[in-house]
Design a protein around this motif. Structure first.
Motif, mmCIF file in Angstrom:
data_model
loop_
_atom_site.group_PDB
_atom_site.id
_atom_site.type_symbol
_atom_site.label_atom_id
_atom_site.label_comp_id
_atom_site.label_asym_id
_atom_site.label_seq_id
_atom_site.Cartn_x
_atom_site.Cartn_y
_atom_site.Cartn_z
ATOM 1 N N PHE A 258 -112.688 38.254 -109.262
ATOM 2 C CA PHE A 258 -111.852 37.528 -108.758
ATOM 3 C C PHE A 258 -110.680 38.539 -108.176
ATOM 4 O O PHE A 258 -110.526 39.287 -108.149
ATOM 5 C CB PHE A 258 -111.114 36.471 -109.479
ATOM 6 C CG PHE A 258 -110.406 36.870 -110.793
ATOM 7 C CD1 PHE A 258 -108.970 37.050 -110.667
ATOM 8 C CD2 PHE A 258 -111.130 37.728 -111.861
ATOM 9 C CE1 PHE A 258 -108.211 37.523 -111.890
ATOM 10 C CE2 PHE A 258 -110.304 38.177 -112.964
ATOM 11 C CZ PHE A 258 -109.047 38.148 -112.975
ATOM 12 N N SER A 259 -110.001 37.944 -106.882
ATOM 13 C CA SER A 259 -109.223 38.501 -106.044
ATOM 14 C C SER A 259 -108.168 39.271 -106.733
ATOM 15 O O SER A 259 -107.898 40.541 -106.497
ATOM 16 C CB SER A 259 -108.586 37.790 -104.929
ATOM 17 O OG SER A 259 -107.762 36.636 -105.351
ATOM 18 N N SER A 260 -107.491 38.553 -107.704
ATOM 19 C CA SER A 260 -106.316 39.300 -108.312
ATOM 20 C C SER A 260 -106.810 40.270 -109.122
ATOM 21 O O SER A 260 -105.942 41.277 -109.656
ATOM 22 C CB SER A 260 -105.355 38.404 -109.006
ATOM 23 O OG SER A 260 -105.812 37.329 -109.736
ATOM 24 N N GLY A 261 -108.049 40.056 -109.710
ATOM 25 C CA GLY A 261 -108.379 41.195 -110.510
ATOM 26 C C GLY A 261 -108.903 42.442 -109.871
ATOM 27 O O GLY A 261 -108.971 43.670 -110.457
ATOM 28 N N ILE A 262 -109.399 42.250 -108.657
ATOM 29 C CA ILE A 262 -109.658 43.370 -107.958
ATOM 30 C C ILE A 262 -108.381 44.013 -107.255
ATOM 31 O O ILE A 262 -108.374 45.424 -107.539
ATOM 32 C CB ILE A 262 -110.340 42.781 -106.503
ATOM 33 C CG1 ILE A 262 -111.691 42.401 -107.058
ATOM 34 C CG2 ILE A 262 -110.523 43.935 -105.530
ATOM 35 C CD1 ILE A 262 -112.474 41.701 -105.622
ATOM 36 N N LEU A 263 -107.352 43.371 -107.435
ATOM 37 C CA LEU A 263 -106.326 44.021 -106.989
ATOM 38 C C LEU A 263 -105.697 44.760 -108.193
ATOM 39 O O LEU A 263 -104.898 46.032 -108.115
ATOM 40 C CB LEU A 263 -105.110 42.902 -106.317
ATOM 41 C CG LEU A 263 -105.220 42.349 -105.087
ATOM 42 C CD1 LEU A 263 -104.405 41.294 -104.915
ATOM 43 C CD2 LEU A 263 -104.916 43.390 -103.970
ATOM 44 N N GLY A 264 -105.363 43.981 -109.375
ATOM 45 C CA GLY A 264 -104.718 44.481 -110.474
ATOM 46 C C GLY A 264 -105.555 45.292 -111.603
ATOM 47 O O GLY A 264 -104.836 46.225 -112.497
ATOM 48 N N LEU A 265 -106.652 44.942 -111.884
ATOM 49 C CA LEU A 265 -107.442 45.452 -112.871
ATOM 50 C C LEU A 265 -108.482 46.327 -112.478
ATOM 51 O O LEU A 265 -108.598 47.701 -113.141
ATOM 52 C CB LEU A 265 -108.270 44.228 -113.689
ATOM 53 C CG LEU A 265 -109.165 44.679 -114.779
ATOM 54 C CD1 LEU A 265 -108.118 45.235 -115.977
ATOM 55 C CD2 LEU A 265 -109.817 43.281 -115.358
ATOM 56 N N LEU A 266 -109.110 46.147 -111.656
ATOM 57 C CA LEU A 266 -110.283 47.171 -111.274
ATOM 58 C C LEU A 266 -109.881 48.432 -110.679
ATOM 59 O O LEU A 266 -110.693 49.399 -111.329
ATOM 60 C CB LEU A 266 -111.220 46.538 -110.118
ATOM 61 C CG LEU A 266 -112.222 45.166 -110.354
ATOM 62 C CD1 LEU A 266 -113.160 45.079 -109.181
ATOM 63 C CD2 LEU A 266 -112.840 45.670 -111.918
ATOM 64 N N PRO A 267 -108.970 48.981 -110.005
ATOM 65 C CA PRO A 267 -108.710 49.938 -109.623
ATOM 66 C C PRO A 267 -108.711 51.140 -110.739
ATOM 67 O O PRO A 267 -109.291 52.274 -110.711
ATOM 68 C CB PRO A 267 -107.393 49.983 -108.823
ATOM 69 C CG PRO A 267 -107.458 48.593 -108.181
ATOM 70 C CD PRO A 267 -107.953 47.948 -109.107
#
Length: 320
Positions: free
Chosen positions: A107-116
């Protein structure tokens, strides 16, 4: 309908259509999810029923519902799919592992906050591994996971997500992402240390789409607080939402996972009073694939990144 043979075989592609029908509940929605025509879905189901020698659907008004025999078949389908994934994992473990490609749906906020953080760690740990990322949410995310378009699903628990007991997947909880209240400058509650959500019942709200995870969670949180929010602006982009709050368009709930997007904005972030609203973030893979060394590495690095994010969010909340 008579079985063709005691030693019948099952087309796994047709089983996938039946599994999707179970999830979607209608031929039309199944067809849309699988990029087929409703006629093609009906043909696949009819062919599977002929192969098995049992009825799989029956009329239910203008639609169809699964028969008892279909539910028996689906129970075996889950076991078959898991066993195939275990075979693939065993083959991967036989070699060196750490090569090839893996696709993560998130999900979008996971891509922003978790994945990097997780992606950087994976690049250092498995430099020969290619990781592709696609933005997706349930139910489409799990349709892609079932179909092999996605290998790892990172999602939020809400109505469209599969239950934690769904044996098609091996899942692992990653973190509890707390939602804070975002207030525009000059709002009468900005001098509080925490905000009772009920006191925002008359404010205009900025909320994502009802079918998105955060849109659904915000509506559920407001309902639990005893009111239905007046939605002035509907946006699913977190930077856009921050800009609208800053401009005085309304109030919002924002996840700590993307708190870094807000630190330079002219708005106020405050915790909600009482039990903080939150959402559960989890990672899932197809049952049986958890033994794959690459899948294991991805899940491990996601868990480490989630722990770091939780610690950072708690620290930021204490200094607000």
């Amino acid at each position: 309908m008579e079985p063709l043979s005691p030693a019948f075989t099952i087309d796994l592609r047709r089983l996938a259509v039946l599994r999707e029908l179970q999830r979607r509940g209608s031929v039309a929605r199944t067809a849309a999810a699988l990029h087929l025509t409703p006629s093609a879905v009906s043909q696949q189901l009819a062919a599977l029923a002929r192969d098995l020698g049992v009825p799989l659907t029956e009329r239910d008004g203008r639609g169809v519902r699964l028969t008892g025999q279909a539910k028996v078949v689906l129970a075996h389908a889950d076991i078959i799919a898991a066993q195939l994934e275990r075979a693939r994992a065993d083959l991967a473990a036989y070699g060196e592992g750490g090569r090839g490609a893996v696709t993560v749906g998130c999900f979008s906020s996971g891509i922003l906050g978790l994945l990097p953080t997780a992606l950087r760690a994976l690049r250092a740990r498995l430099p020969d591994l290619r990781v592709d990322v696609v933005e997706a949410e349930p139910p489409d995310l799990f349709t892609a996971l079932d179909g092999g378009q996605v290998d790892v699903a990172v999602a939020v628990d809400f109505a469209a997500a599969p239950p934690s007991t769904d044996r098609r997947y091996t899942r692992q909880d990653l973190l509890t992402d707390v939602l804070d209240v975002a207030l525009p400058p000059g709002h009468p509650l900005t001098d509080r240390t925490e905000v009772p959500l009920r006191e925002l019942a008359r404010d205009p709200w900025i909320v994502g789409d009802a079918f998105s995870c955060c849109g659904a969670v915000t509506r559920a949180v407001c309902a639990a607080a005893g009111f239905t929010p007046e939605i002035r602006d509907a946006v699913d982009d977190w930077a856009a939402l921050a800009g609208l709050v800053e401009a005085g368009q309304g109030v919002a709930l924002v996840p700590r996972m993307v708190r870094s997007l807000y630190v330079h904005r002219d708005l106020v972030l405050l915790p909600a009073a009482g039990e903080p609203p939150s959402r559960n973030v989890f990672v899932a893979v197809r049952a049986g694939s958890e033994g794959d060394p690459v899948m294991a590495a991805v899940r491990e690095e996601l868990a480490v990144a989630a722990d770091e994010l939780t610690a950072a969010g708690a620290s930021a909340a204490r200094t607000t």
